[in-house]
Design a protein around this motif. Structure first.
Motif, PDB file in Angstrom:
ATOM      1  N   TRP A 109      51.764  23.196  49.317  1.00  0.00           N
ATOM      2  CA  TRP A 109      52.081  23.887  48.064  1.00  0.00           C
ATOM      3  C   TRP A 109      50.861  24.611  47.504  1.00  0.00           C
ATOM      4  CZ3 TRP A 109      54.156  26.414  44.357  1.00  0.00           C
ATOM      5  CH2 TRP A 109      53.646  26.371  43.064  1.00  0.00           C
ATOM      6  N   LEU A 110      49.716  23.954  47.507  1.00  0.00           N
ATOM      7  CA  LEU A 110      48.509  24.566  46.959  1.00  0.00           C
ATOM      8  C   LEU A 110      48.106  25.806  47.756  1.00  0.00           C
ATOM      9  CD1 LEU A 110      46.410  21.353  46.198  1.00  0.00           C
ATOM     10  CD2 LEU A 110      47.431  22.910  44.519  1.00  0.00           C
ATOM     11  N   ARG A 111      48.258  25.737  49.071  1.00  0.00           N
ATOM     12  CA  ARG A 111      47.942  26.898  49.905  1.00  0.00           C
ATOM     13  C   ARG A 111      48.896  28.058  49.590  1.00  0.00           C
ATOM     14  NH1 ARG A 111      44.900  27.029  54.277  1.00  0.00           N
ATOM     15  NH2 ARG A 111      44.947  24.751  54.449  1.00  0.00           N
ATOM     16  N   GLU A 112      50.165  27.723  49.436  1.00  0.00           N
ATOM     17  CA  GLU A 112      51.158  28.755  49.096  1.00  0.00           C
ATOM     18  C   GLU A 112      50.860  29.372  47.737  1.00  0.00           C
ATOM     19  OE1 GLU A 112      55.953  29.022  48.078  1.00  0.00           O
ATOM     20  OE2 GLU A 112      55.159  27.278  49.136  1.00  0.00           O
ATOM     21  N   LEU A 113      50.538  28.521  46.760  1.00  0.00           N
ATOM     22  CA  LEU A 113      50.241  29.012  45.411  1.00  0.00           C
ATOM     23  C   LEU A 113      49.000  29.891  45.418  1.00  0.00           C
ATOM     24  CD1 LEU A 113      50.729  29.054  42.357  1.00  0.00           C
ATOM     25  CD2 LEU A 113      49.465  26.895  42.200  1.00  0.00           C
ATOM     26  N   GLY A 114      47.952  29.466  46.132  1.00  0.00           N
ATOM     27  CA  GLY A 114      46.741  30.272  46.205  1.00  0.00           C
ATOM     28  C   GLY A 114      47.012  31.654  46.765  1.00  0.00           C
ATOM     29  N   GLY A 115      47.854  31.730  47.778  1.00  0.00           N
ATOM     30  CA  GLY A 115      48.207  33.021  48.346  1.00  0.00           C
ATOM     31  C   GLY A 115      49.034  33.867  47.406  1.00  0.00           C
ATOM     32  N   GLN A 116      49.970  33.244  46.709  1.00  0.00           N
ATOM     33  CA  GLN A 116      50.800  33.979  45.756  1.00  0.00           C
ATOM     34  C   GLN A 116      49.966  34.558  44.619  1.00  0.00           C
ATOM     35  OE1 GLN A 116      53.690  31.018  44.615  1.00  0.00           O
ATOM     36  NE2 GLN A 116      55.139  31.614  46.208  1.00  0.00           N
ATOM     37  N   MET A 117      48.999  33.783  44.143  1.00  0.00           N
ATOM     38  CA  MET A 117      48.155  34.274  43.060  1.00  0.00           C
ATOM     39  C   MET A 117      47.292  35.438  43.532  1.00  0.00           C
ATOM     40  SD  MET A 117      47.059  30.913  40.798  1.00  0.00           S
ATOM     41  CE  MET A 117      45.983  30.247  42.057  1.00  0.00           C
ATOM     42  N   TYR A 118      46.799  35.350  44.761  1.00  0.00           N
ATOM     43  CA  TYR A 118      46.008  36.458  45.299  1.00  0.00           C
ATOM     44  C   TYR A 118      46.865  37.714  45.410  1.00  0.00           C
ATOM     45  CZ  TYR A 118      43.011  39.162  48.424  1.00  0.00           C
ATOM     46  OH  TYR A 118      42.235  40.149  48.973  1.00  0.00           O
ATOM     47  N   ASP A 119      48.098  37.550  45.878  1.00  0.00           N
ATOM     48  CA  ASP A 119      48.992  38.691  46.054  1.00  0.00           C
ATOM     49  C   ASP A 119      49.379  39.326  44.716  1.00  0.00           C
ATOM     50  OD1 ASP A 119      48.940  38.186  48.774  1.00  0.00           O
ATOM     51  OD2 ASP A 119      50.853  37.085  48.777  1.00  0.00           O
ATOM     52  N   ARG A 120      49.561  38.503  43.704  1.00  0.00           N
ATOM     53  CA  ARG A 120      49.979  39.018  42.401  1.00  0.00           C
ATOM     54  C   ARG A 120      48.838  39.752  41.707  1.00  0.00           C
ATOM     55  NH1 ARG A 120      51.493  35.513  38.222  1.00  0.00           N
ATOM     56  NH2 ARG A 120      53.214  36.816  37.477  1.00  0.00           N
ATOM     57  N   ASP A 121      47.683  39.072  41.647  1.00  0.00           N
ATOM     58  CA  ASP A 121      46.559  39.668  40.928  1.00  0.00           C
ATOM     59  C   ASP A 121      45.325  38.795  41.136  1.00  0.00           C
ATOM     60  OD1 ASP A 121      45.395  41.503  38.733  1.00  0.00           O
ATOM     61  OD2 ASP A 121      45.001  39.491  37.974  1.00  0.00           O
ATOM     62  N   TYR A 122      44.374  39.292  41.876  1.00  0.00           N
ATOM     63  CA  TYR A 122      43.134  38.550  42.092  1.00  0.00           C
ATOM     64  C   TYR A 122      42.067  39.130  41.174  1.00  0.00           C
ATOM     65  CZ  TYR A 122      39.034  36.542  44.339  1.00  0.00           C
ATOM     66  OH  TYR A 122      37.868  35.858  44.572  1.00  0.00           O
ATOM     67  N   ASP A 123      41.764  38.374  40.095  1.00  0.00           N
ATOM     68  CA  ASP A 123      40.821  38.866  39.095  1.00  0.00           C
ATOM     69  C   ASP A 123      40.016  37.693  38.540  1.00  0.00           C
ATOM     70  OD1 ASP A 123      39.411  40.296  37.206  1.00  0.00           O
ATOM     71  OD2 ASP A 123      41.081  40.430  35.790  1.00  0.00           O
ATOM     72  N   PRO A 124      39.041  37.178  39.301  1.00  0.00           N
ATOM     73  CA  PRO A 124      38.267  36.026  38.833  1.00  0.00           C
ATOM     74  C   PRO A 124      37.485  36.301  37.554  1.00  0.00           C
ATOM     75  CG  PRO A 124      37.289  36.971  40.814  1.00  0.00           C
ATOM     76  CD  PRO A 124      38.616  37.625  40.644  1.00  0.00           C
ATOM     77  N   ASP A 125      37.233  37.563  37.227  1.00  0.00           N
ATOM     78  CA  ASP A 125      36.511  37.860  35.992  1.00  0.00           C
ATOM     79  C   ASP A 125      37.319  37.436  34.763  1.00  0.00           C
ATOM     80  OD1 ASP A 125      34.436  38.909  37.444  1.00  0.00           O
ATOM     81  OD2 ASP A 125      35.071  40.993  37.207  1.00  0.00           O
ATOM     82  N   GLY A 126      38.639  37.458  34.874  1.00  0.00           N
ATOM     83  CA  GLY A 126      39.476  37.025  33.762  1.00  0.00           C
ATOM     84  C   GLY A 126      39.265  35.565  33.427  1.00  0.00           C
ATOM     85  N   ILE A 127      38.996  34.746  34.454  1.00  0.00           N
ATOM     86  CA  ILE A 127      38.729  33.327  34.217  1.00  0.00           C
ATOM     87  C   ILE A 127      37.453  33.156  33.404  1.00  0.00           C
ATOM     88  CG2 ILE A 127      38.286  31.107  35.319  1.00  0.00           C
ATOM     89  CD1 ILE A 127      39.876  32.056  37.709  1.00  0.00           C
ATOM     90  N   LEU A 128      36.446  33.951  33.696  1.00  0.00           N
ATOM     91  CA  LEU A 128      35.193  33.891  32.933  1.00  0.00           C
ATOM     92  C   LEU A 128      35.441  34.156  31.462  1.00  0.00           C
ATOM     93  CD1 LEU A 128      32.807  35.831  35.359  1.00  0.00           C
ATOM     94  CD2 LEU A 128      32.785  33.374  34.894  1.00  0.00           C
ATOM     95  N   ARG A 129      36.317  35.120  31.189  1.00  0.00           N
ATOM     96  CA  ARG A 129      36.588  35.455  29.787  1.00  0.00           C
ATOM     97  C   ARG A 129      37.401  34.353  29.101  1.00  0.00           C
ATOM     98  NH1 ARG A 129      37.108  40.529  32.501  1.00  0.00           N
ATOM     99  NH2 ARG A 129      39.390  40.478  32.501  1.00  0.00           N
ATOM    100  N   GLN A 130      38.272  33.685  29.859  1.00  0.00           N
ATOM    101  CA  GLN A 130      38.996  32.553  29.282  1.00  0.00           C
ATOM    102  C   GLN A 130      38.045  31.385  28.996  1.00  0.00           C
ATOM    103  OE1 GLN A 130      42.431  31.424  31.575  1.00  0.00           O
ATOM    104  NE2 GLN A 130      43.625  33.179  30.865  1.00  0.00           N
ATOM    105  N   VAL A 131      37.092  31.155  29.896  1.00  0.00           N
ATOM    106  CA  VAL A 131      36.089  30.113  29.646  1.00  0.00           C
ATOM    107  C   VAL A 131      35.293  30.436  28.388  1.00  0.00           C
ATOM    108  CG1 VAL A 131      33.957  29.067  30.515  1.00  0.00           C
ATOM    109  CG2 VAL A 131      35.896  29.399  32.058  1.00  0.00           C
ATOM    110  N   GLU A 132      34.939  31.699  28.228  1.00  0.00           N
ATOM    111  CA  GLU A 132      34.217  32.116  27.020  1.00  0.00           C
ATOM    112  C   GLU A 132      35.051  31.826  25.777  1.00  0.00           C
ATOM    113  OE1 GLU A 132      32.213  36.194  25.113  1.00  0.00           O
ATOM    114  OE2 GLU A 132      33.499  36.309  26.881  1.00  0.00           O
ATOM    115  N   ALA A 133      36.355  32.116  25.856  1.00  0.00           N
ATOM    116  CA  ALA A 133      37.243  31.845  24.718  1.00  0.00           C
ATOM    117  C   ALA A 133      37.282  30.355  24.408  1.00  0.00           C
ATOM    118  CB  ALA A 133      38.646  32.361  25.021  1.00  0.00           C
ATOM    119  N   LEU A 134      37.313  29.538  25.463  1.00  0.00           N
ATOM    120  CA  LEU A 134      37.335  28.091  25.285  1.00  0.00           C
ATOM    121  C   LEU A 134      36.118  27.603  24.518  1.00  0.00           C
ATOM    122  CD1 LEU A 134      38.226  25.168  25.956  1.00  0.00           C
ATOM    123  CD2 LEU A 134      37.122  25.455  28.191  1.00  0.00           C
ATOM    124  N   TYR A 135      34.932  28.040  24.944  1.00  0.00           N
ATOM    125  CA  TYR A 135      33.709  27.539  24.332  1.00  0.00           C
ATOM    126  C   TYR A 135      33.364  28.226  23.015  1.00  0.00           C
ATOM    127  CZ  TYR A 135      32.809  24.470  28.235  1.00  0.00           C
ATOM    128  OH  TYR A 135      32.900  23.454  29.155  1.00  0.00           O
TER     129      TYR A 135
END
Length: 275
Positions: A174-200
């Motif tokens: 399942w995790l492998r399938e999900l990882g692939g689906q997320m890459y196919d939909r939109d691979y944007d690791p910079d967005g995670i950085l901005r969410q971390v910034e929002a958290l802190y």
């Protein structure tokens, strides 16, 4: 899946399960997680309990709007959730939030209490003080950008290892399938950085938790390496008439073996609210 624009002008991608005439149940995802992380099978089982289930991509992830300059907080993300309900003409909903999504759910209940019928907080915290696995968070932001789909999947499996449950087997397929689906939909690791910034950059919610009046159930696992289960004990002590369940052997994930118990806790809690 479809996209809607909130009254504040934020574009959010969402989909639904179940009868639109049933009580709405809004699922809020965690850090950097696409809505697909709320597994379709789990959503269908919740719908079978008599809910109209909605899941969506938070801002800066998946197919929802990107905020390349950042500068937002969890309150803004809570406003997105409220705006999604408003855009869909849903006066109020039962809210389920996991991890960062549980923090957003707390903020939603504090800032927009009339939108929240009941609240389910899943392995989350009232502040960053309870983030025990800062190394796990750092892993999500310090990987080099994946060069292709296979590398993105490998990185995702590595990252999610920190969320594994000591008492339950990892569903690698399942995790492998999900990882692939997320890459196919939109691979944007910079967005995670901005969410971390929002958290802190968001204030501690602990002093305000006593203001939450929605019936609340709090779920956590004693094997969570990312967020200290003590966070749930603190929330339970501060949110009036809340219910607390600690699952032995559960980590920072929802093992399918526990879905029947988790669904029952959510369903029973909604019965305490006005549908």
């Amino acid at each position: 899946m479809t996209t809607v624009t909130t009254p504040a002008g934020v574009s959010l991608n969402y989909d639904t399960f179940g009868d639109p005439g049933s009580p709405p149940l809004l699922l809020i995802q965690g850090l950097g997680a696409h809505m697909l992380g709320w597994r379709a099978e789990l959503c269908r089982q919740l719908a079978d309990e008599g809910f109209h289930v909605l899941r969506f991509d938070n801002r800066d992830v998946g197919l929802s709007q990107k905020f390349p300059h950042g500068g937002y907080t969890l309150a803004d993300m809570a406003n997105d959730s409220e705006g999604l309900l408003a855009a869909l003409d849903i006066p109020a909903a039962h809210i389920v939030g996991q991890s960062l999504g549980g923090m957003i759910a707390q903020q939603l209940a504090l800032d927009h209490p009339t939108r929240v019928l009941t609240l389910a907080l899943v392995y989350t915290a009232p502040s960053t003080d309870f983030i025990a696995g800062r190394d796990v968070v750092d892993e999500r932001t310090q990987h080099p950008r994946a060069r292709d789909r296979d590398e993105a999947i490998a990185q995702y499996l590595d990252i999610e290892a920190g969320c594994a449950s000591p008492g339950y087997p990892r569903d690698i397929t399942w995790l492998r399938e999900l990882g692939g689906q997320m890459y196919d939909r939109d691979y944007d690791p910079d967005g995670i950085l901005r969410q971390v910034e929002a958290l802190y950059n968001s204030p501690d919610r602990t002093p305000r938790l006593h203001r939450i009046t929605a019936p609340t159930t709090i779920l956590h696992g004693d094997g969570d390496r990312l967020i200290d289960p003590d966070a749930s004990t603190v929330m339970h002590e501060l949110i009036t008439d809340s219910k607390l369940t600690i699952y032995p052997g559960m980590g920072h994930e929802l093992p399918p073996q526990l879905w029947p118990q988790i669904i029952t806790q959510i369903r029973d809690n909604t019965a305490r609210g006005i549908a």
